[in-house]
Write a protein that holds these residues in place. Structure first.
Motif, PDB file in Angstrom:
ATOM      1  N   ASP A  14       0.942  -0.599   0.403  1.00 55.52           N
ATOM      2  CA  ASP A  14      -0.073  -0.203   0.069  1.00 55.52           C
ATOM      3  C   ASP A  14       1.081   1.471  -0.425  1.00 55.52           C
ATOM      4  N   GLY A  15       2.252   1.522  -0.679  1.00 50.83           N
ATOM      5  CA  GLY A  15       2.496   2.641  -1.084  1.00 50.83           C
ATOM      6  C   GLY A  15       2.359   3.698  -1.797  1.00 50.83           C
ATOM      7  N   LEU A  16       2.132   4.797  -1.215  1.00 53.95           N
ATOM      8  CA  LEU A  16       1.806   5.796  -1.091  1.00 53.95           C
ATOM      9  C   LEU A  16       2.165   7.080  -2.002  1.00 53.95           C
ATOM     10  N   GLY A  17       2.054   7.491  -2.777  1.00 52.23           N
ATOM     11  CA  GLY A  17       2.469   8.852  -3.411  1.00 52.23           C
ATOM     12  C   GLY A  17       2.716   8.873  -5.101  1.00 52.23           C
ATOM     13  N   HIS A  18       4.101   9.335  -5.071  1.00 52.38           N
ATOM     14  CA  HIS A  18       4.447   9.446  -6.663  1.00 52.38           C
ATOM     15  C   HIS A  18       5.107   7.396  -7.088  1.00 52.38           C
ATOM     16  N   PRO A  19       4.900   7.546  -8.392  1.00 54.31           N
ATOM     17  CA  PRO A  19       5.211   6.351  -8.862  1.00 54.31           C
ATOM     18  C   PRO A  19       6.607   5.963  -8.873  1.00 54.31           C
ATOM     19  N   GLY A  20       7.803   6.391  -8.358  1.00 54.50           N
ATOM     20  CA  GLY A  20       8.355   6.273  -7.933  1.00 54.50           C
ATOM     21  C   GLY A  20       9.206   5.502  -6.730  1.00 54.50           C
ATOM     22  N   PRO A  21       7.990   6.359  -5.600  1.00 53.14           N
ATOM     23  CA  PRO A  21       8.605   6.164  -3.797  1.00 53.14           C
ATOM     24  C   PRO A  21       7.528   4.596  -3.781  1.00 53.14           C
ATOM     25  N   LYS A  22       6.502   4.086  -4.926  1.00 55.33           N
ATOM     26  CA  LYS A  22       5.017   3.319  -4.475  1.00 55.33           C
ATOM     27  C   LYS A  22       5.825   1.790  -5.070  1.00 55.33           C
ATOM     28  N   LYS A  23       6.808   2.320  -5.965  1.00 52.73           N
ATOM     29  CA  LYS A  23       7.805   1.269  -6.697  1.00 52.73           C
ATOM     30  C   LYS A  23       8.693   0.822  -6.008  1.00 52.73           C
ATOM     31  N   ASN A  24       9.449   1.914  -5.224  1.00 51.53           N
ATOM     32  CA  ASN A  24      10.227   1.540  -4.196  1.00 51.53           C
ATOM     33  C   ASN A  24      10.185   0.911  -3.334  1.00 51.53           C
ATOM     34  N   THR A  25       9.141   1.371  -2.601  1.00 55.47           N
ATOM     35  CA  THR A  25       8.138   0.740  -1.588  1.00 55.47           C
ATOM     36  C   THR A  25       7.728  -1.122  -1.799  1.00 55.47           C
ATOM     37  N   TYR A  26       7.020  -1.225  -2.966  1.00 57.41           N
ATOM     38  CA  TYR A  26       7.002  -2.249  -3.514  1.00 57.41           C
ATOM     39  C   TYR A  26       8.069  -3.572  -3.733  1.00 57.41           C
ATOM     40  N   ARG A  27       8.989  -3.247  -4.018  1.00 58.66           N
ATOM     41  CA  ARG A  27      10.142  -4.010  -3.602  1.00 58.66           C
ATOM     42  C   ARG A  27      10.700  -4.011  -2.614  1.00 58.66           C
ATOM     43  N   LEU A  28      10.368  -2.849  -1.793  1.00 58.37           N
ATOM     44  CA  LEU A  28      10.514  -3.092  -0.610  1.00 58.37           C
ATOM     45  C   LEU A  28      10.092  -4.137   0.827  1.00 58.37           C
ATOM     46  N   VAL A  29       9.052  -3.703  -0.161  1.00 58.28           N
ATOM     47  CA  VAL A  29       8.132  -4.370   1.336  1.00 58.28           C
ATOM     48  C   VAL A  29       8.099  -6.384   0.793  1.00 58.28           C
ATOM     49  N   ASN A  30       7.557  -6.615  -0.381  1.00 52.82           N
ATOM     50  CA  ASN A  30       7.801  -7.981  -1.179  1.00 52.82           C
ATOM     51  C   ASN A  30       9.214  -8.883  -0.496  1.00 52.82           C
TER      52      ASN A  30
ATOM     53  N   VAL B 237      -0.473   3.378 -14.048  1.00 53.13           N
ATOM     54  CA  VAL B 237      -1.368   3.220 -15.489  1.00 53.13           C
ATOM     55  C   VAL B 237      -1.614   1.718 -15.796  1.00 53.13           C
ATOM     56  N   PRO B 238      -2.516   1.011 -16.066  1.00 56.33           N
ATOM     57  CA  PRO B 238      -2.344  -1.002 -15.986  1.00 56.33           C
ATOM     58  C   PRO B 238      -1.246  -1.087 -16.394  1.00 56.33           C
ATOM     59  N   PRO B 239      -0.482  -0.520 -17.600  1.00 58.75           N
ATOM     60  CA  PRO B 239       0.953  -1.071 -18.202  1.00 58.75           C
ATOM     61  C   PRO B 239       1.895  -0.902 -17.165  1.00 58.75           C
ATOM     62  N   GLU B 240       2.019  -0.081 -16.551  1.00 59.83           N
ATOM     63  CA  GLU B 240       2.956  -0.503 -15.797  1.00 59.83           C
ATOM     64  C   GLU B 240       2.893  -0.465 -14.111  1.00 59.83           C
ATOM     65  N   VAL B 241       1.425  -0.840 -14.337  1.00 59.19           N
ATOM     66  CA  VAL B 241       1.112  -2.070 -12.435  1.00 59.19           C
ATOM     67  C   VAL B 241       1.562  -3.434 -12.683  1.00 59.19           C
ATOM     68  N   LEU B 242       1.152  -4.065 -14.093  1.00 65.56           N
ATOM     69  CA  LEU B 242       1.633  -5.020 -14.575  1.00 65.56           C
ATOM     70  C   LEU B 242       3.285  -5.146 -15.062  1.00 65.56           C
ATOM     71  N   ARG B 243       3.651  -4.075 -15.361  1.00 68.67           N
ATOM     72  CA  ARG B 243       5.402  -4.579 -15.065  1.00 68.67           C
ATOM     73  C   ARG B 243       5.715  -4.780 -14.102  1.00 68.67           C
ATOM     74  N   LEU B 244       5.630  -4.324 -13.320  1.00 66.21           N
ATOM     75  CA  LEU B 244       6.363  -4.566 -11.625  1.00 66.21           C
ATOM     76  C   LEU B 244       5.879  -6.023 -11.741  1.00 66.21           C
ATOM     77  N   LYS B 245       7.425  -6.662 -10.976  1.00 68.29           N
ATOM     78  CA  LYS B 245       7.545  -7.537 -10.768  1.00 68.29           C
ATOM     79  C   LYS B 245       7.555  -7.630  -9.113  1.00 68.29           C
TER      80      LYS B 245
END
Length: 300
Positions: free
Chosen positions: A240-256, A283-291
């Motif tokens: 549930d990272g908040l904010g701009h795409p960059g920080p959200k992606k970083n939170t996703y990597r860290l928490v996972n 947007v959906p393509p960005e979200v689906l590119r997450l690992k």
């Protein structure tokens, strides 16, 4: 005869009547309910489906998208929102209603939480079923326990299309007040809920039941390895990272980094918070590119 009924173990061949042992009355066999299906077919969530949903509670726009406008309109909206996420899978919409709502005051029992009434939950389930969606009961326990809150909704969790979403950000220790600090839970506490749900699935012959747990920061779920896999329960971690795409992606990597192998990936997007300070909604393509690729995408 119900064609969906499961055969009894050790049942006699068709047309034959087994004779009871002499001098003994045969024990009654426990009734096994007929198997039930997910709203859009089948009994297993993954890999057939990708879940996409809205969270909130009607009339409280600050708590999520479900709080804005008529409920049926919001649930119908999920279908269109979800289409770009299919990517080779079928979509299973999710209605994640906050069923245990954290409170700023302790209340009579000192638990800092309030539960929705059965009549309110019935409205959400009716709307979910109208659109063949899954209903998740989001639990913000305050100073209560996740397992206590889950058991309080047993009536609803016996249904084949109702699961839970645990929100440990709002799980407070003694002396803590909601909103002052992030709450937390442990893998063992999550495991207790998963084990309880597995028992319901077995007892009522239900399809797989979803158990989401939300995590906004690493400290919110401690000793995550205490969560074990249980039959009939699909565990999903929603980051549930908040904010701009960059920080959200970083939170996703860290928490996972601590996610157990059997737990599926989820990702949360915020209509308001993600757009603050010049930010934007991913947007959906960005979200689906997450690992790892999210299998549950939730909008609040």
């Amino acid at each position: 005869q119900d064609p969906m009924a499961l055969p009894s173990v050790g049942s006699a061949p068709s047309g034959a009547s087994p004779a009871p042992a002499r001098g003994r009355t045969p024990a009654a066999k426990p009734h096994q309910p007929a198997p039930t299906m997910l709203p859009r077919g089948g009994r297993e969530i993954f890999p057939r489906y990708r879940l996409v949903g809205y969270a909130g509670v009607t009339g409280a726009s600050a708590l999520g998208r479900l709080g804005t406008g008529p409920l049926n309109q919001r649930v119908a909206e999920i279908e269109n929102r979800a289409k770009p996420y299919a990517s080779g899978r079928q979509i299973l919409p999710v209605v994640e209603v906050i069923a245990t709502v954290v409170q700023g005051s302790p209340g009579r029992d000192g638990k800092y939480r309030m539960r929705l009434a059965d009549a309110q939950i019935a409205k959400y389930l009716k709307a979910a079923r109208k659109h063949r969606a899954v209903l998740l009961l989001n639990l913000q326990p305050g100073r209560s326990e996740f397992i206590s809150e889950a058991k309080a909704f047993r009536k609803w969790l016996k249904e084949p299309d109702v699961g839970v979403a645990l929100d440990p950000e709002w799980a407070m220790d003694r002396g803590q007040r909601p909103g002052g600090v992030y709450g937390h839970t442990t893998g063992a506490e999550l495991n207790g809920v998963s084990r309880y749900l597995s028992g319901l699935v077995k007892q009522y012959n239900l399809p797989q039941k979803v158990m989401v747990y939300h995590q906004v920061a690493p400290s919110v779920v401690r000793r995550e390895s205490g969560l074990k896999q249980h039959a009939g329960v699909v565990a999903i971690k929603s980051v549930d990272g908040l904010g701009h795409p960059g920080p959200k992606k970083n939170t996703y990597r860290l928490v996972n980094k601590s996610t157990p192998r059997f737990v599926h990936a989820g990702f949360k997007l915020f209509f308001t918070e993600d757009r603050r300070h010049g930010g934007r909604l991913m947007v959906p393509p960005e979200v689906l590119r997450l690992k790892p690729q999210p299998e549950y995408v939730m909008y609040e």
